[in-house]
Design a protein around this motif. Structure first.
Motif, mmCIF file in Angstrom:
data_model
loop_
_atom_site.group_PDB
_atom_site.id
_atom_site.type_symbol
_atom_site.label_atom_id
_atom_site.label_comp_id
_atom_site.label_asym_id
_atom_site.label_seq_id
_atom_site.Cartn_x
_atom_site.Cartn_y
_atom_site.Cartn_z
ATOM 1 N N ILE A 157 -24.914 11.186 18.804
ATOM 2 C CA ILE A 157 -24.722 12.605 17.714
ATOM 3 C C ILE A 157 -23.348 13.710 17.747
ATOM 4 O O ILE A 157 -22.914 13.697 18.845
ATOM 5 C CB ILE A 157 -26.329 13.311 17.743
ATOM 6 C CG1 ILE A 157 -25.993 13.819 19.427
ATOM 7 C CG2 ILE A 157 -27.135 12.808 17.599
ATOM 8 C CD1 ILE A 157 -26.278 15.534 19.301
ATOM 9 N N TYR A 158 -23.433 14.397 17.200
ATOM 10 C CA TYR A 158 -21.836 16.026 17.000
ATOM 11 C C TYR A 158 -22.763 16.970 17.102
ATOM 12 O O TYR A 158 -23.302 17.521 15.812
ATOM 13 C CB TYR A 158 -20.655 15.438 16.612
ATOM 14 C CG TYR A 158 -20.087 13.788 16.553
ATOM 15 C CD1 TYR A 158 -19.318 14.223 17.565
ATOM 16 C CD2 TYR A 158 -20.976 12.546 15.885
ATOM 17 C CE1 TYR A 158 -18.836 12.767 17.613
ATOM 18 C CE2 TYR A 158 -20.249 11.758 15.938
ATOM 19 C CZ TYR A 158 -19.040 12.082 17.003
ATOM 20 O OH TYR A 158 -18.264 10.618 17.279
ATOM 21 N N ILE A 159 -22.730 17.678 17.785
ATOM 22 C CA ILE A 159 -23.294 19.271 18.487
ATOM 23 C C ILE A 159 -22.731 20.137 16.832
ATOM 24 O O ILE A 159 -21.095 19.833 16.902
ATOM 25 C CB ILE A 159 -23.780 19.942 19.265
ATOM 26 C CG1 ILE A 159 -22.570 20.029 19.820
ATOM 27 C CG2 ILE A 159 -25.066 18.639 20.087
ATOM 28 C CD1 ILE A 159 -22.292 21.189 21.614
ATOM 29 N N SER A 160 -23.114 21.223 16.999
ATOM 30 C CA SER A 160 -22.699 22.405 16.129
ATOM 31 C C SER A 160 -21.669 23.039 17.160
ATOM 32 O O SER A 160 -20.691 23.687 15.863
ATOM 33 C CB SER A 160 -22.510 22.506 14.752
ATOM 34 O OG SER A 160 -24.299 22.876 15.057
ATOM 35 N N HIS A 161 -22.173 23.204 18.471
ATOM 36 C CA HIS A 161 -21.572 24.949 18.395
ATOM 37 C C HIS A 161 -21.226 23.913 19.892
ATOM 38 O O HIS A 161 -21.606 24.127 20.680
ATOM 39 C CB HIS A 161 -23.616 25.378 18.701
ATOM 40 C CG HIS A 161 -24.101 24.720 19.630
ATOM 41 N ND1 HIS A 161 -25.472 23.458 19.025
ATOM 42 C CD2 HIS A 161 -24.672 24.114 21.421
ATOM 43 C CE1 HIS A 161 -25.763 22.957 20.550
ATOM 44 N NE2 HIS A 161 -25.561 23.252 20.947
ATOM 45 N N ALA A 162 -20.136 23.263 19.808
ATOM 46 C CA ALA A 162 -19.368 23.418 21.070
ATOM 47 C C ALA A 162 -18.042 23.749 21.536
ATOM 48 O O ALA A 162 -18.136 24.019 22.587
ATOM 49 C CB ALA A 162 -18.635 21.530 20.718
ATOM 50 N N GLU A 163 -18.369 24.793 20.341
ATOM 51 C CA GLU A 163 -17.283 25.729 21.822
ATOM 52 C C GLU A 163 -15.537 25.443 22.082
ATOM 53 O O GLU A 163 -15.689 25.896 22.817
ATOM 54 C CB GLU A 163 -18.089 26.896 22.756
ATOM 55 C CG GLU A 163 -19.190 27.433 22.075
ATOM 56 C CD GLU A 163 -19.912 28.138 22.877
ATOM 57 O OE1 GLU A 163 -20.228 27.339 24.029
ATOM 58 O OE2 GLU A 163 -20.632 29.628 22.709
ATOM 59 N N GLY A 164 -15.247 24.933 21.124
ATOM 60 C CA GLY A 164 -14.174 24.476 21.755
ATOM 61 C C GLY A 164 -14.342 23.348 22.473
ATOM 62 O O GLY A 164 -13.644 22.174 23.436
ATOM 63 N N ALA A 165 -15.437 22.482 23.045
ATOM 64 C CA ALA A 165 -15.695 20.816 24.155
ATOM 65 C C ALA A 165 -15.664 20.117 23.670
ATOM 66 O O ALA A 165 -15.968 20.044 21.738
ATOM 67 C CB ALA A 165 -17.295 22.085 25.001
#
Length: 194
Positions: A157-165
């Motif tokens: 899955i791909y998180i929406s809150h990765a903060e550039g990570a």
């Protein structure tokens, strides 16, 4: 040790545990949590919604997590596989676990497994079909814990809150046999969590 719902009076200690977790991830070369996430406001929201849990060893908090039966927007799309169970956004049938952190002095003492056991117990109690969780591709210790605890890797899955990570996360799920199925013996005492 005892697992219980988090209270606002626990907030500063929870943030310390998360900071310890952030440092442990950095030591492993993992970019997860290296921005401002999880921010104090996120944890305050967990507590207000009664979704935050803590593990206490006597008077000292040693672990924290968010555990709840609710839809996780980032789980609606999964790549390279599929979830073991079906779920609708307006009627989620799973318990989700996020923000698991154990203070360094208490790592490898079964606390993470006990948090997962609590999530499975909650899923049974609520009539949910499963527990879902995700972890960073580089977080091999968490992947080992999930696999040892009987979770199946379902895809990415791909998180929406990765903060550039790195936004990719390995998605895991474990089905619940039945609402009244006996849980595995837990090493922690589970406080009344209502």
């Amino acid at each position: 040790m005892e697992l219980r719902k988090a209270e606002f009076s626990d907030l500063d200690r929870i943030m310390d545990i998360l900071a310890d977790g952030r440092s442990a991830l950095a030591a492993l070369g993992i970019d997860q949590w290296q921005g401002g996430y999880p921010a104090r406001e996120v944890i305050e929201s967990d507590i207000a919604r009664r979704e935050g849990v803590v593990v206490a060893d006597g008077d000292m908090l040693v672990a924290t997590a968010m555990v709840a039966c609710r839809d996780e927007f980032d789980y609606r799309y999964i790549e390279g596989g599929s979830w073991l169970t079906e779920s609708l956004p307006d009627d989620p049938c799973y318990v989700v676990v996020h923000r698991v952190a154990v203070t360094g002095a208490k790592k490898n003492n079964g606390i993470g497994a006990s948090i997962l056991d609590y999530a499975l117990r909650l899923a049974r109690e609520l009539g949910c079909a499963s527990v879902r969780i995700d972890t960073h591709p580089g977080n091999v210790p968490m992947q080992r814990l999930l696999e040892k605890s009987g979770f199946t890797k379902c895809g990415t899955i791909y998180i929406s809150h990765a903060e550039g990570a790195t936004p990719e996360r390995y998605a895991y799920e474990k089905t619940v046999r039945g609402r009244n199925a006996p849980a595995a013996e837990a090493p922690l005492h589970f406080a009344e969590l209502r």
